[in-house]
Design a protein around this motif. Structure first.
Motif, short mmCIF file in Angstrom:
data_model
loop_
_atom_site.label_atom_id
_atom_site.label_comp_id
_atom_site.label_asym_id
_atom_site.label_seq_id
_atom_site.Cartn_x
_atom_site.Cartn_y
_atom_site.Cartn_z
N VAL A 16 0.81 -1.22 0.00
CA VAL A 16 0.00 0.00 0.00
C VAL A 16 0.85 1.27 0.00
N ARG A 17 2.15 1.14 0.21
CA ARG A 17 3.03 2.30 0.22
C ARG A 17 3.55 2.54 -1.19
N PRO A 18 3.12 3.63 -1.82
CA PRO A 18 3.53 3.90 -3.20
C PRO A 18 5.04 3.89 -3.39
N GLU A 19 5.79 4.37 -2.41
CA GLU A 19 7.24 4.44 -2.56
C GLU A 19 7.88 3.04 -2.55
N GLN A 20 7.19 2.04 -2.03
CA GLN A 20 7.72 0.68 -1.99
C GLN A 20 7.16 -0.22 -3.10
N LEU A 21 6.07 0.20 -3.70
CA LEU A 21 5.40 -0.63 -4.69
C LEU A 21 6.31 -0.98 -5.86
N ARG A 22 7.01 0.00 -6.42
CA ARG A 22 7.88 -0.24 -7.58
C ARG A 22 8.95 -1.27 -7.23
N HIS A 23 9.50 -1.19 -6.01
CA HIS A 23 10.54 -2.13 -5.58
C HIS A 23 9.98 -3.55 -5.44
N ARG A 24 8.80 -3.64 -4.89
CA ARG A 24 8.17 -4.97 -4.73
C ARG A 24 7.86 -5.59 -6.09
N VAL A 62 0.50 -4.40 -15.48
CA VAL A 62 -0.67 -3.50 -15.47
C VAL A 62 -0.65 -2.67 -14.20
N LEU A 63 -0.38 -3.30 -13.08
CA LEU A 63 -0.29 -2.59 -11.80
C LEU A 63 0.79 -1.52 -11.86
N ALA A 64 1.95 -1.86 -12.38
CA ALA A 64 3.04 -0.90 -12.49
C ALA A 64 2.66 0.27 -13.39
N ASP A 65 2.01 -0.03 -14.51
CA ASP A 65 1.60 1.03 -15.43
C ASP A 65 0.58 1.97 -14.81
N SER A 66 -0.32 1.42 -14.02
CA SER A 66 -1.38 2.25 -13.46
C SER A 66 -0.98 2.94 -12.15
N GLU A 67 -0.17 2.28 -11.35
CA GLU A 67 0.14 2.83 -10.02
C GLU A 67 1.52 3.45 -9.90
#
Length: 81
Positions: A16-24, A62-67
């Motif tokens: 749920v943390r945008p700053e960690q999403l790309r890394h995950r 898709v998640l990466a492209d949208s979020e």
């Protein structure tokens, strides 16, 4: 059966943390691509797992492209004077 990719995939989906999403997402993609390579080389009868990984990779992209998309700087929103 190596299911580490599933754990990393779930972690990315639940982040749920945008700053960690790309890394995950990046970590999950790396392990998933490695697993696909392993399956291709060593277990030709693993089409179910290969299909599951390919589907999960598409969902992550898709998640990466949208979020994780970089917000645009309003160039097209500005009205020329």
């Amino acid at each position: 059966m190596n299911l580490q990719w599933q754990q990393l995939y779930q972690a990315a989906l639940l982040e749920v943390r945008p700053e960690q999403l790309r890394h995950r997402i990046a970590a999950a993609e790396k392990v998933m691509e490695q697993r696909l390579e392993e399956l291709t080389q060593s277990d030709p009868g693993s089409s179910d797992q290969q299909r599951a990984i390919a589907d999960a990779l598409r969902r992550l992209r898709v998640l990466a492209d949208s979020e994780c998309a970089v917000p645009r700087t309003g160039d097209s929103d500005e009205v020329a004077s």
